[in-house]
Design a protein around this motif. Structure first.
Motif, PDB file in Angstrom:
ATOM      1  N   VAL A  94      -0.078  -9.743  -4.250  1.00  0.00           N
ATOM      2  CA  VAL A  94       0.898  -8.930  -3.662  1.00  0.00           C
ATOM      3  C   VAL A  94       2.301  -9.220  -3.767  1.00  0.00           C
ATOM      4  CG1 VAL A  94      -0.034  -9.929  -1.589  1.00  0.00           C
ATOM      5  CG2 VAL A  94       1.312  -7.503  -1.625  1.00  0.00           C
ATOM      6  N   PRO A  95       3.144  -8.411  -3.989  1.00  0.00           N
ATOM      7  CA  PRO A  95       4.697  -8.376  -3.762  1.00  0.00           C
ATOM      8  C   PRO A  95       5.031  -8.097  -2.371  1.00  0.00           C
ATOM      9  CG  PRO A  95       4.379  -6.667  -5.134  1.00  0.00           C
ATOM     10  CD  PRO A  95       2.998  -7.263  -5.011  1.00  0.00           C
ATOM     11  N   MET A  96       5.944  -8.625  -1.936  1.00  0.00           N
ATOM     12  CA  MET A  96       6.439  -7.998  -0.701  1.00  0.00           C
ATOM     13  C   MET A  96       7.720  -6.723  -0.773  1.00  0.00           C
ATOM     14  SD  MET A  96       8.392  -9.577   2.781  1.00  0.00           S
ATOM     15  CE  MET A  96       6.896 -10.337   3.563  1.00  0.00           C
ATOM     16  N   TYR A  97       7.358  -5.741  -0.657  1.00  0.00           N
ATOM     17  CA  TYR A  97       8.143  -4.465  -0.661  1.00  0.00           C
ATOM     18  C   TYR A  97       8.874  -4.113   1.011  1.00  0.00           C
ATOM     19  CZ  TYR A  97       6.968  -4.196  -5.361  1.00  0.00           C
ATOM     20  OH  TYR A  97       6.814  -4.406  -6.867  1.00  0.00           O
ATOM     21  N   ASN A  98      10.158  -4.301   1.172  1.00  0.00           N
ATOM     22  CA  ASN A  98      10.611  -3.721   2.338  1.00  0.00           C
ATOM     23  C   ASN A  98       9.574  -4.452   3.461  1.00  0.00           C
ATOM     24  OD1 ASN A  98      12.473  -2.562   1.140  1.00  0.00           O
ATOM     25  ND2 ASN A  98      11.322  -0.625   0.691  1.00  0.00           N
ATOM     26  N   LEU A  99       9.271  -5.706   3.358  1.00  0.00           N
ATOM     27  CA  LEU A  99       8.473  -6.416   4.567  1.00  0.00           C
ATOM     28  C   LEU A  99       7.066  -6.019   4.475  1.00  0.00           C
ATOM     29  CD1 LEU A  99      11.093  -6.613   7.598  1.00  0.00           C
ATOM     30  CD2 LEU A  99      10.805  -8.142   5.568  1.00  0.00           C
ATOM     31  N   GLY A 100       6.555  -5.154   3.503  1.00  0.00           N
ATOM     32  CA  GLY A 100       5.340  -4.784   3.761  1.00  0.00           C
ATOM     33  C   GLY A 100       4.286  -4.798   2.463  1.00  0.00           C
ATOM     34  N   ILE A 101       3.242  -4.104   2.225  1.00  0.00           N
ATOM     35  CA  ILE A 101       2.504  -4.182   1.096  1.00  0.00           C
ATOM     36  C   ILE A 101       3.032  -2.834   0.312  1.00  0.00           C
ATOM     37  CG2 ILE A 101       0.590  -5.524   2.017  1.00  0.00           C
ATOM     38  CD1 ILE A 101      -0.848  -2.970   1.995  1.00  0.00           C
ATOM     39  N   PRO A 102       2.742  -2.928  -1.087  1.00  0.00           N
ATOM     40  CA  PRO A 102       3.048  -1.773  -2.054  1.00  0.00           C
ATOM     41  C   PRO A 102       2.167  -0.552  -1.466  1.00  0.00           C
ATOM     42  CG  PRO A 102       2.744  -3.611  -3.242  1.00  0.00           C
ATOM     43  CD  PRO A 102       2.475  -3.894  -2.068  1.00  0.00           C
ATOM     44  N   SER A 103       2.733   0.371  -1.332  1.00  0.00           N
ATOM     45  CA  SER A 103       2.025   1.591  -1.016  1.00  0.00           C
ATOM     46  C   SER A 103       0.666   2.013  -1.811  1.00  0.00           C
ATOM     47  CB  SER A 103       2.827   3.011  -0.980  1.00  0.00           C
ATOM     48  OG  SER A 103       3.336   3.325  -2.521  1.00  0.00           O
ATOM     49  N   GLN A 104       0.695   1.295  -3.017  1.00  0.00           N
ATOM     50  CA  GLN A 104      -0.424   1.496  -3.945  1.00  0.00           C
ATOM     51  C   GLN A 104      -1.634   0.681  -3.401  1.00  0.00           C
ATOM     52  OE1 GLN A 104       2.614   0.978  -5.101  1.00  0.00           O
ATOM     53  NE2 GLN A 104       3.278   2.105  -6.781  1.00  0.00           N
ATOM     54  N   LEU A 105      -1.270  -0.455  -3.069  1.00  0.00           N
ATOM     55  CA  LEU A 105      -2.219  -1.459  -2.270  1.00  0.00           C
ATOM     56  C   LEU A 105      -2.965  -0.728  -1.058  1.00  0.00           C
ATOM     57  CD1 LEU A 105      -3.820  -4.035  -2.809  1.00  0.00           C
ATOM     58  CD2 LEU A 105      -1.973  -5.025  -1.448  1.00  0.00           C
ATOM     59  N   GLU A 149       8.781 -14.140  12.276  1.00  0.00           N
ATOM     60  CA  GLU A 149       8.275 -12.785  12.825  1.00  0.00           C
ATOM     61  C   GLU A 149       8.711 -11.701  11.496  1.00  0.00           C
ATOM     62  OE1 GLU A 149      10.598 -11.844  16.265  1.00  0.00           O
ATOM     63  OE2 GLU A 149       9.476 -13.484  17.535  1.00  0.00           O
ATOM     64  N   MET A 150       9.331 -12.078  10.479  1.00  0.00           N
ATOM     65  CA  MET A 150       9.474 -11.104   9.534  1.00  0.00           C
ATOM     66  C   MET A 150       8.365 -10.716   8.816  1.00  0.00           C
ATOM     67  SD  MET A 150      12.862  -9.820   9.623  1.00  0.00           S
ATOM     68  CE  MET A 150      13.525  -9.675   8.175  1.00  0.00           C
ATOM     69  N   ASP A 151       7.525 -11.950   8.608  1.00  0.00           N
ATOM     70  CA  ASP A 151       6.354 -11.653   7.946  1.00  0.00           C
ATOM     71  C   ASP A 151       5.057 -10.760   8.637  1.00  0.00           C
ATOM     72  OD1 ASP A 151       4.496 -11.806   6.051  1.00  0.00           O
ATOM     73  OD2 ASP A 151       3.823 -13.955   6.229  1.00  0.00           O
ATOM     74  N   SER A 152       5.250  -9.382   8.371  1.00  0.00           N
ATOM     75  CA  SER A 152       4.211  -8.638   9.056  1.00  0.00           C
ATOM     76  C   SER A 152       3.206  -8.336   7.875  1.00  0.00           C
ATOM     77  CB  SER A 152       4.894  -7.132   9.598  1.00  0.00           C
ATOM     78  OG  SER A 152       5.553  -6.560   8.308  1.00  0.00           O
ATOM     79  N   GLN A 153       3.629  -8.988   6.637  1.00  0.00           N
ATOM     80  CA  GLN A 153       2.490  -8.398   5.693  1.00  0.00           C
ATOM     81  C   GLN A 153       1.334  -9.247   5.767  1.00  0.00           C
ATOM     82  OE1 GLN A 153       3.131 -10.079   1.475  1.00  0.00           O
ATOM     83  NE2 GLN A 153       3.779  -8.097   1.034  1.00  0.00           N
ATOM     84  N   LYS A 158      -4.539  -9.848   6.446  1.00  0.00           N
ATOM     85  CA  LYS A 158      -5.737 -10.612   7.272  1.00  0.00           C
ATOM     86  C   LYS A 158      -6.453  -9.619   8.297  1.00  0.00           C
ATOM     87  CE  LYS A 158      -4.143 -15.120   7.090  1.00  0.00           C
ATOM     88  NZ  LYS A 158      -3.937 -16.669   7.856  1.00  0.00           N
ATOM     89  N   SER A 159      -5.808  -8.648   8.844  1.00  0.00           N
ATOM     90  CA  SER A 159      -6.382  -7.848   9.818  1.00  0.00           C
ATOM     91  C   SER A 159      -7.436  -6.792   8.858  1.00  0.00           C
ATOM     92  CB  SER A 159      -5.402  -7.066  10.574  1.00  0.00           C
ATOM     93  OG  SER A 159      -4.711  -8.018  11.504  1.00  0.00           O
ATOM     94  N   MET A 160      -6.791  -6.139   7.887  1.00  0.00           N
ATOM     95  CA  MET A 160      -7.521  -5.218   7.142  1.00  0.00           C
ATOM     96  C   MET A 160      -8.848  -5.976   6.441  1.00  0.00           C
ATOM     97  SD  MET A 160      -4.876  -2.551   5.339  1.00  0.00           S
ATOM     98  CE  MET A 160      -3.860  -3.938   4.434  1.00  0.00           C
ATOM     99  N   LEU A 161      -8.655  -7.156   6.144  1.00  0.00           N
ATOM    100  CA  LEU A 161      -9.648  -7.953   5.436  1.00  0.00           C
ATOM    101  C   LEU A 161     -10.863  -8.141   6.705  1.00  0.00           C
ATOM    102  CD1 LEU A 161      -7.735 -10.427   3.008  1.00  0.00           C
ATOM    103  CD2 LEU A 161      -9.353  -8.501   2.401  1.00  0.00           C
TER     104      LEU A 161
END
Length: 202
Positions: A94-105, A149-153, A158-161
């Motif tokens: 997973v890359p980090m896009y704008n502090l989150g995961i890609p919308s496709q993921l 704190e910037m790593d919300s990804q 982990k929460s979804m898994l």
């Protein structure tokens, strides 16, 4: 006995993506081991639409009462669930896009996080229904975010898994990839070494 790995990639940059480099390294190391088989799922090349009410309604309709359209909509999720259940290890590059995961993921997660299929609600909260699996996250970032704190990804993944019951999660970070050639090369080298160790343990 073979270990079955499901490798999910999500870079819009294709083979030029640094997360793809991590995924390719995992795949090449796994290929060198007779005891590991890899199934690939590129959620960009095979993109899913955003989840909508029609697809959600198809899941909630009994299988024997679905229209042809609902059967096709439900099959999108059912096929992904079958792929996930058939694996022993889920590997997410997973890359980090704008502090989150890609919308496709996120669209992929929206199909495999299904109440009654991968988790259920109880009086004590949700309970995961996917048992005995582990996950490896291969995270590529342009900056330095892990442990801040910037790593919300990472918590999101982990929460979804965890919602599905996958709580044995290893994370390999390749960070600072846009912070100069020396930093990039060192980060990738360290990440590749970590991947080597994880594959050896499969």
């Amino acid at each position: 006995m073979s270990t079955r790995a499901l490798l999910v990639t999500s870079s819009v940059l294709g083979e030029n993506g640094q997360s793809i480099a991590l995924a390719n390294h995992f795949e090449s190391r796994a290929a060198a081991r007779d005891s590991v088989t890899v199934t690939k799922r590129d959620v960009v090349a095979n993109a899913l639409p955003h989840l909508d009410i029609a697809e959600l309604g198809a899941w909630q309709t009994p299988a024997d009462k679905r229209s042809d359209e609902q059967k096709a909509l439900a099959a999108q999720s059912d096929n992904l669930l079958e792929e996930l259940r058939a694996s022993d290890v889920l590997v997410i590059a997973v890359p980090m896009y704008n502090l989150g995961i890609p919308s496709q993921l996120k669209a992929w997660f929206d199909r495999v996080l299904r109440a009654g299929e991968t988790f259920r609600y109880t009086e004590n909260g949700p309970k995961g229904l996917i048992e005995g699996k582990r996950a490896i996250i291969l995270a590529a970032r342009g900056g330095m975010y892990a442990g801040t704190e910037m790593d919300s990804q990472t918590p999101h993944l982990k929460s979804m898994l965890g919602l599905m019951g996958i709580t044995d999660v290893e994370v390999v970070y390749a960070e600072g990839l846009n912070m100069g050639e020396a930093q990039r090369d060192a980060a990738l080298k360290e990440a590749f070494q970590a991947i080597d160790q994880l594959v050896e343990a499969l």
